[in-house]
Design an enzyme around this catalytic site. Structure first.
Site, mmCIF file in Angstrom:
data_model
loop_
_atom_site.group_PDB
_atom_site.id
_atom_site.type_symbol
_atom_site.label_atom_id
_atom_site.label_comp_id
_atom_site.label_asym_id
_atom_site.label_seq_id
_atom_site.Cartn_x
_atom_site.Cartn_y
_atom_site.Cartn_z
ATOM 1 N N HIS A 180 6.059 -0.470 -2.544
ATOM 2 C CA HIS A 180 5.558 0.217 -3.744
ATOM 3 C C HIS A 180 5.549 1.739 -3.593
ATOM 4 O O HIS A 180 4.878 2.432 -4.349
ATOM 5 C CB HIS A 180 4.143 -0.275 -4.089
ATOM 6 C CG HIS A 180 4.133 -1.665 -4.645
ATOM 7 N ND1 HIS A 180 2.991 -2.410 -4.792
ATOM 8 C CD2 HIS A 180 5.151 -2.451 -5.100
ATOM 9 C CE1 HIS A 180 3.292 -3.596 -5.304
ATOM 10 N NE2 HIS A 180 4.591 -3.647 -5.492
ATOM 11 N N ASN A 229 0.822 -1.212 0.000
ATOM 12 C CA ASN A 229 0.000 0.000 0.000
ATOM 13 C C ASN A 229 0.855 1.260 0.000
ATOM 14 O O ASN A 229 1.922 1.300 0.606
ATOM 15 C CB ASN A 229 -0.938 0.005 1.204
ATOM 16 C CG ASN A 229 -1.952 -1.116 1.112
ATOM 17 O OD1 ASN A 229 -2.129 -1.682 0.044
ATOM 18 N ND2 ASN A 229 -2.592 -1.430 2.209
ATOM 19 N N GLY A 254 -5.229 -9.252 2.758
ATOM 20 C CA GLY A 254 -5.895 -8.325 1.845
ATOM 21 C C GLY A 254 -5.154 -8.049 0.560
ATOM 22 O O GLY A 254 -5.147 -6.932 0.061
ATOM 23 N N THR A 255 -4.534 -9.097 0.021
ATOM 24 C CA THR A 255 -3.867 -8.923 -1.274
ATOM 25 C C THR A 255 -4.305 -10.041 -2.212
ATOM 26 O O THR A 255 -4.469 -11.186 -1.807
ATOM 27 C CB THR A 255 -2.329 -8.819 -1.110
ATOM 28 O OG1 THR A 255 -1.735 -8.773 -2.409
ATOM 29 C CG2 THR A 255 -1.735 -9.961 -0.323
HETATM 30 P P1 NAD Z 1 -5.884 -5.859 -4.976
HETATM 31 O O1 NAD Z 1 -6.839 -4.720 -5.097
HETATM 32 O O2 NAD Z 1 -5.393 -6.530 -6.204
HETATM 33 O O3 NAD Z 1 -6.587 -6.956 -4.064
HETATM 34 C C1 NAD Z 1 -7.236 -6.605 -2.865
HETATM 35 C C2 NAD Z 1 -7.532 -7.891 -2.126
HETATM 36 O O4 NAD Z 1 -8.065 -7.545 -0.863
HETATM 37 C C3 NAD Z 1 -8.574 -8.771 -2.827
HETATM 38 O O5 NAD Z 1 -8.101 -10.112 -2.844
HETATM 39 C C4 NAD Z 1 -9.822 -8.635 -1.926
HETATM 40 O O6 NAD Z 1 -10.579 -9.852 -1.863
HETATM 41 C C5 NAD Z 1 -9.202 -8.332 -0.590
HETATM 42 N N1 NAD Z 1 -10.027 -7.532 0.304
HETATM 43 C C6 NAD Z 1 -10.875 -6.513 -0.004
HETATM 44 N N2 NAD Z 1 -11.408 -5.996 1.095
HETATM 45 C C7 NAD Z 1 -10.888 -6.695 2.143
HETATM 46 C C8 NAD Z 1 -11.044 -6.618 3.554
HETATM 47 N N3 NAD Z 1 -11.853 -5.725 4.126
HETATM 48 N N4 NAD Z 1 -10.346 -7.487 4.342
HETATM 49 C C9 NAD Z 1 -9.524 -8.413 3.785
HETATM 50 N N5 NAD Z 1 -9.333 -8.530 2.447
HETATM 51 C C10 NAD Z 1 -10.013 -7.671 1.646
HETATM 52 O O7 NAD Z 1 -4.712 -5.345 -4.052
HETATM 53 P P2 NAD Z 1 -3.166 -5.696 -3.993
HETATM 54 O O8 NAD Z 1 -2.994 -7.163 -4.109
HETATM 55 O O9 NAD Z 1 -2.647 -4.979 -2.806
HETATM 56 O O10 NAD Z 1 -2.548 -5.004 -5.287
HETATM 57 C C11 NAD Z 1 -2.867 -3.639 -5.437
HETATM 58 C C12 NAD Z 1 -1.797 -2.756 -5.964
HETATM 59 O O11 NAD Z 1 -2.373 -1.445 -6.068
HETATM 60 C C13 NAD Z 1 -0.655 -2.591 -5.018
HETATM 61 O O12 NAD Z 1 0.491 -2.521 -5.793
HETATM 62 C C14 NAD Z 1 -0.867 -1.228 -4.322
HETATM 63 O O13 NAD Z 1 0.318 -0.473 -4.328
HETATM 64 C C15 NAD Z 1 -1.862 -0.492 -5.172
HETATM 65 N N6 NAD Z 1 -2.996 0.056 -4.365
HETATM 66 C C16 NAD Z 1 -2.756 0.568 -3.127
HETATM 67 C C17 NAD Z 1 -3.813 1.052 -2.365
HETATM 68 C C18 NAD Z 1 -3.528 1.625 -0.994
HETATM 69 O O14 NAD Z 1 -2.424 2.117 -0.761
HETATM 70 N N7 NAD Z 1 -4.474 1.567 -0.047
HETATM 71 C C19 NAD Z 1 -5.122 1.011 -2.854
HETATM 72 C C20 NAD Z 1 -5.321 0.499 -4.141
HETATM 73 C C21 NAD Z 1 -4.245 0.027 -4.891
#
Ligand code: NAD
Length: 251
Positions: A119, A96, A186-187
């Site tokens: 990241h 994140n 949560g990934t």
């Molecule tokens: P992703 O969006 O690909 O996957 C999110 C995962 O979290 C999914 O598998 C989903 O089922 C799960 N999820 C959703 N809500 C949840 C909850 N409340 N509790 C537990 N699990 C939950 O995310 P990723 O795998 O982190 O890849 C995303 C990429 O995008 C990363 O490289 C990141 O840098 C970037 N990103 C970051 C943010 C942030 O900083 N908050 C937000 C969006 C994207």
């Protein structure tokens, strides 16, 4: 239950842990990130082709993150508690770019440096020429003068875009090779190389996944907690801290 005492833990978090704080995860069902195709806003090519759009996109993410509506949640708090109270080593790696782990940590007087941002971070910008990094919660635009080289246009978001090398990989692989408990939270398992971290743990490392649903990498884990991170983590972390890992069995 096979193992009760761990001396080193690696935690990997993704966008899902911040979803309950109101920050959208990466891809919605339509395959877009906040209404944009990834190639438009999250690649070096996109920044060359249309820096205005890329700045606009990250400015909006930054503005939301630092607005009053976004706060860390119980999932971030549980992890901060583990880091503060666990007697062994805990390495926290996040994909994140938000600072919600830091905010939860500050509430417990943890130093900000306890989070490895592989990241990058929304609150930072970087000079394209010198690679110097600056902290700023303000908007960026292509005319802003760089504080170090004084040139306009040299500042970019301190974010790892697709096609770029994540930060701190050596440190992360070292921690993975030594850890006895690996928790992925949560990934989705779709973004490389974080999706492969589970495979870098030793054979006897206990691997646990926390997610709303099974993911493409779920078969590589010994066990999983299905549910929201904010609901499942407080109990899981309490179990780890008390050495009561009764629910951790190998499938
Ligand atoms: P992703 O969006 O690909 O996957 C999110 C995962 O979290 C999914 O598998 C989903 O089922 C799960 N999820 C959703 N809500 C949840 C909850 N409340 N509790 C537990 N699990 C939950 O995310 P990723 O795998 O982190 O890849 C995303 C990429 O995008 C990363 O490289 C990141 O840098 C970037 N990103 C970051 C943010 C942030 O900083 N908050 C937000 C969006 C994207």
């Amino acid at each position: 239950m096979n193992k009760q005492n761990f001396s080193s833990i690696v935690i990997l978090t993704g966008a899902g842990i911040s979803a309950e704080s109101g920050i959208k995860t990466f891809r919605d069902q339509d395959g877009l990130w906040e209404n944009h195709r990834i190639e438009e806003v999250a690649t070096p090519e996109a920044f060359i082709a249309n820096p205005d759009l890329v700045h606009l996109f990250y400015n909006a993410r930054r503005e939301q993150l630092f607005s009053e509506e976004v706060e860390h949640n119980k999932g971030h708090e549980a992890i901060a508690t583990l880091i503060k109270e666990f007697k062994g080593d805990v390495t926290l790696v996040t994909q994140n770019v938000d600072d919600l782990h830091e905010r939860a940590g500050r509430a417990l007087n943890l130093p900000d440096g306890h989070v490895i941002h592989m990241h990058g971070e929304l609150s930072k910008m970087r000079c394209k020429e010198t690679q110097n990094v600056f902290t700023s919660e303000h908007s960026l635009d292509k005319n802003l003068r760089c504080p170090c080289c004084k040139r306009p246009g040299n500042l970019r978001p301190h974010i790892v875009w697709f096609g770029e090398m994540p930060f701190y990989l050596d440190k992360i692989y070292e921690a993975l090779s030594k850890c006895e408990l690996f928790i992925s939270i949560g990934t989705s398992g779709n973004v490389y190389p974080a999706s492969q971290f589970v495979s870098f743990t030793q054979e006897d490392c206990y691997r646990l996944e926390v997610n709303l649903a099974e993911t493409t990498v779920s078969p590589l884990f010994h066990n999983r907690r299905i549910g929201k991170a904010g609901d499942t983590l407080p109990e899981l972390i309490e179990d780890i801290l008390k050495g009561h890992l009764f629910n951790l069995s190998r499938d």
